[in-house]
Motif scaffolding. Sequence first.
Motif, PDB file in Angstrom:
ATOM      1  N   GLY B 185       0.806  -1.223   0.000  1.00  0.00           N
ATOM      2  CA  GLY B 185       0.000   0.000   0.000  1.00  0.00           C
ATOM      3  C   GLY B 185       0.840   1.274   0.000  1.00  0.00           C
ATOM      4  O   GLY B 185       0.305   2.373  -0.007  1.00  0.00           O
ATOM      5  N   LYS B 186       2.172   1.106   0.033  1.00  0.00           N
ATOM      6  CA  LYS B 186       3.053   2.281   0.076  1.00  0.00           C
ATOM      7  C   LYS B 186       3.896   2.395  -1.183  1.00  0.00           C
ATOM      8  O   LYS B 186       4.111   3.490  -1.691  1.00  0.00           O
ATOM      9  N   ILE B 187       4.394   1.257  -1.655  1.00  0.00           N
ATOM     10  CA  ILE B 187       5.147   1.234  -2.918  1.00  0.00           C
ATOM     11  C   ILE B 187       4.630   0.031  -3.720  1.00  0.00           C
ATOM     12  O   ILE B 187       4.040  -0.877  -3.134  1.00  0.00           O
ATOM     13  N   PRO B 188       4.849   0.008  -5.041  1.00  0.00           N
ATOM     14  CA  PRO B 188       4.414  -1.164  -5.800  1.00  0.00           C
ATOM     15  C   PRO B 188       5.156  -2.411  -5.305  1.00  0.00           C
ATOM     16  O   PRO B 188       6.374  -2.365  -5.104  1.00  0.00           O
ATOM     17  N   VAL B 189       4.401  -3.484  -5.084  1.00  0.00           N
ATOM     18  CA  VAL B 189       5.008  -4.749  -4.662  1.00  0.00           C
ATOM     19  C   VAL B 189       4.685  -5.751  -5.759  1.00  0.00           C
ATOM     20  O   VAL B 189       3.524  -6.051  -6.014  1.00  0.00           O
ATOM     21  N   GLN B 190       5.733  -6.225  -6.450  1.00  0.00           N
ATOM     22  CA  GLN B 190       5.526  -6.965  -7.694  1.00  0.00           C
ATOM     23  C   GLN B 190       6.251  -8.294  -7.717  1.00  0.00           C
ATOM     24  O   GLN B 190       7.389  -8.390  -8.170  1.00  0.00           O
ATOM     25  N   MET B 191       5.554  -9.292  -7.267  1.00  0.00           N
ATOM     26  CA  MET B 191       6.154 -10.619  -7.196  1.00  0.00           C
ATOM     27  C   MET B 191       6.686 -11.095  -8.557  1.00  0.00           C
ATOM     28  O   MET B 191       7.806 -11.600  -8.634  1.00  0.00           O
ATOM     29  N   ARG B 192       5.883 -10.950  -9.619  1.00  0.00           N
ATOM     30  CA  ARG B 192       6.315 -11.408 -10.945  1.00  0.00           C
ATOM     31  C   ARG B 192       7.459 -10.565 -11.491  1.00  0.00           C
ATOM     32  O   ARG B 192       8.479 -11.093 -11.923  1.00  0.00           O
ATOM     33  N   THR B 193       7.248  -9.257 -11.490  1.00  0.00           N
ATOM     34  CA  THR B 193       8.269  -8.365 -12.055  1.00  0.00           C
ATOM     35  C   THR B 193       9.605  -8.558 -11.341  1.00  0.00           C
ATOM     36  O   THR B 193      10.654  -8.596 -11.976  1.00  0.00           O
ATOM     37  N   TRP B 194       9.528  -8.668 -10.034  1.00  0.00           N
ATOM     38  CA  TRP B 194      10.767  -8.850  -9.264  1.00  0.00           C
ATOM     39  C   TRP B 194      11.283 -10.283  -9.383  1.00  0.00           C
ATOM     40  O   TRP B 194      12.416 -10.565  -9.057  1.00  0.00           O
ATOM     41  N   ASP B 195      10.385 -11.210  -9.756  1.00  0.00           N
ATOM     42  CA  ASP B 195      10.724 -12.620  -9.910  1.00  0.00           C
ATOM     43  C   ASP B 195      11.019 -13.323  -8.575  1.00  0.00           C
ATOM     44  O   ASP B 195      11.746 -14.315  -8.510  1.00  0.00           O
ATOM     45  N   VAL B 196      10.408 -12.790  -7.504  1.00  0.00           N
ATOM     46  CA  VAL B 196      10.612 -13.343  -6.162  1.00  0.00           C
ATOM     47  C   VAL B 196       9.912 -14.700  -6.031  1.00  0.00           C
ATOM     48  O   VAL B 196       8.861 -14.916  -6.620  1.00  0.00           O
ATOM     49  N   ASP B 197      10.484 -15.620  -5.246  1.00  0.00           N
ATOM     50  CA  ASP B 197       9.897 -16.949  -5.075  1.00  0.00           C
ATOM     51  C   ASP B 197       8.929 -17.032  -3.897  1.00  0.00           C
ATOM     52  O   ASP B 197       7.958 -17.775  -3.938  1.00  0.00           O
ATOM     53  N   TYR B 198       9.229 -16.291  -2.849  1.00  0.00           N
ATOM     54  CA  TYR B 198       8.379 -16.296  -1.655  1.00  0.00           C
ATOM     55  C   TYR B 198       8.200 -14.851  -1.178  1.00  0.00           C
ATOM     56  O   TYR B 198       9.167 -14.081  -1.162  1.00  0.00           O
ATOM     57  N   MET B 199       6.976 -14.522  -0.760  1.00  0.00           N
ATOM     58  CA  MET B 199       6.734 -13.162  -0.279  1.00  0.00           C
ATOM     59  C   MET B 199       5.760 -13.198   0.904  1.00  0.00           C
ATOM     60  O   MET B 199       4.710 -13.820   0.838  1.00  0.00           O
ATOM     61  N   SER B 200       6.147 -12.507   2.004  1.00  0.00           N
ATOM     62  CA  SER B 200       5.298 -12.491   3.209  1.00  0.00           C
ATOM     63  C   SER B 200       4.574 -11.156   3.337  1.00  0.00           C
ATOM     64  O   SER B 200       5.162 -10.104   3.069  1.00  0.00           O
TER      65      SER B 200
END
Lengths: 203, 386
Positions: B185-200
């Motif tokens: 809610g403060k900055i874009p959080v982009q699992m795909r774009t960043w290519d992260v495997d796990y996100m909490s």
Amino acid sequence: MSTNFMSQWVYSPIVKDHFMNPRNTWVEEENFEFDGIGEVGSLACGDQMRIAIQVKDDVIVDLRWLTYGCASAIASTSMMSEMVIGMGLEEAYNLSPATITEALGGLPDHKFHCSVLGDKGLRAAIDDYLVKQKRDNPFKKKVAKVICECNNVTDVAIEDLVKSGEAKTLEDLERITKYGTVCGKCKSEVAELFDQFKHIYST
Amino acid sequence: MEQQIIYLDNNATTPMAQEVVDAISEANTLFGNASSMHGFGREAAFAIEQSREKIAALLECDPNEVVFTSGASEANNTVFNIFRDAIDLGSKRNRIVTTVIEHPSITEMVKFLKKRGYRIDEVPVDKTGRVELETLATYLGEDVALVSVMTGNNEIGTIQRIAEITKMAHAVGAYMHTDATQAIGKIPVQMRTWDVDYMSISAHKFYGPKGIGALAVKNKVPFEAFVHGGHQEGGKRAGTYNTPSIVGVGVAAELAKQNLQSESAHLWSLREMLRKGIEEKIPNVVVNGNQEHCLPGTLDVSFPSAEGESVLLYLDMEGIMVSTGSACASGSLEPSYVLLASGVDIELAHGSIRFSFGRYNTEEEVLYVLEKLPPIIKRLRGMSTR
């Protein structure tokens, strides 16, 4: 939100009063002429106290203090200042942290060392006064408690060694005093005291 | 000025949005066990799946990659447990790399695992709390199983280069986890774009209910359940579904996504207004953290010669609620490890105050703080050793 949450405070009402309206603080403009001054604690440890006393006929007639620290540290110094003005030096020297804490209506366990600082600061000021008067310290022995019975090491002796910087580590302390080298029963108590004094006097 | 109540501790937790309160209140009647095949069960399951879709949209992942948990602490613990398990089973990749400024749900897990002999490295950060990529590179190698770096820090707000770090982790064959709790809610959080495997993530940091969060897990990456039991969440997390809270976090996610741009701008403008005001009205202050890469609502300031807990409690008397990195407020003798790790001098750490803004703060509130704060600092400095 408009309920009475403001009335339920972290510390006792007395601590709150002394924190909000501290007594006998040393305002910068005041030219307080003191006979003895003591400082304990350090900014790095998060609390530091400076206590200045005026003495007449072995009675503390006035006192000013400065404290950097949390609410309970400020309240402890303020309460201590109220308690000892008008008190004889011997009684003041024997003032225990527990007495200050009790007068404050209690402190949480992890804040007890704040009242210890108040009491140490006062003793440091009285020590300084006696040194300036070139008098021996007649009170020291009475408050000393033997910690290591085998080698007769007192808490005051440990305190002095930490304060002077002669014992920077527990190993130094053991080398100098031989504490705990006979029966070893006192080891954990000495270690605890050492940590406490280290916190108070490290700069 | 009249006494006000001003909440500036939104990094600790946020109030629930009215939309969330309403949705939860309605969902409280969905009592059916979402695992049941009958009507009531299906009704609850439907609400849960809708919520899952909203989370997926917020995080930029697929709904089937979202696993509901009790919050970010559980999500973080789950990830570390996956790799602990793999190491126990003899994986040649047997080292974990994380940082010194993670949330306690990671740093304490690290302590716990290290005591049991696991190899975990905590990468230092620069003076603004940022992980230097060149430094990180020296910690990476073919034996690394997992790299875990938080997206934005809860105390000083410093934002990390998650996309670049993920690339580096993947280059050595390691998996990448990020705790994005503070960033939502403060900055874009982009699992795909960043290519992260796990996100909490955790709902109560973005106007959702407490006790609910999620772990987003990319398909086909290692997984092992942390809570064993029933077959909920495809066996990834056991325990009867908390339907009302899951509905609540869904609504919160929807709002966070919708309002991201305007909210981010709002938070930054309040934060900057307070920062400038403090620097103008109070002498000798130090602003901690990274001023360029900073979560928009976080302002961490040190006031030398004014101890943090005292500042906090004096502000509280004026109805202003903040937090501090001082030791005295933590119950230990050590001030904030995040500040110390970021090279903040120990004395400054004791005098640090964190103001964290949220959706419902206003400019009037900042003006009120700027009216009340300077005399408090002056007063405390006046009675401090000098």
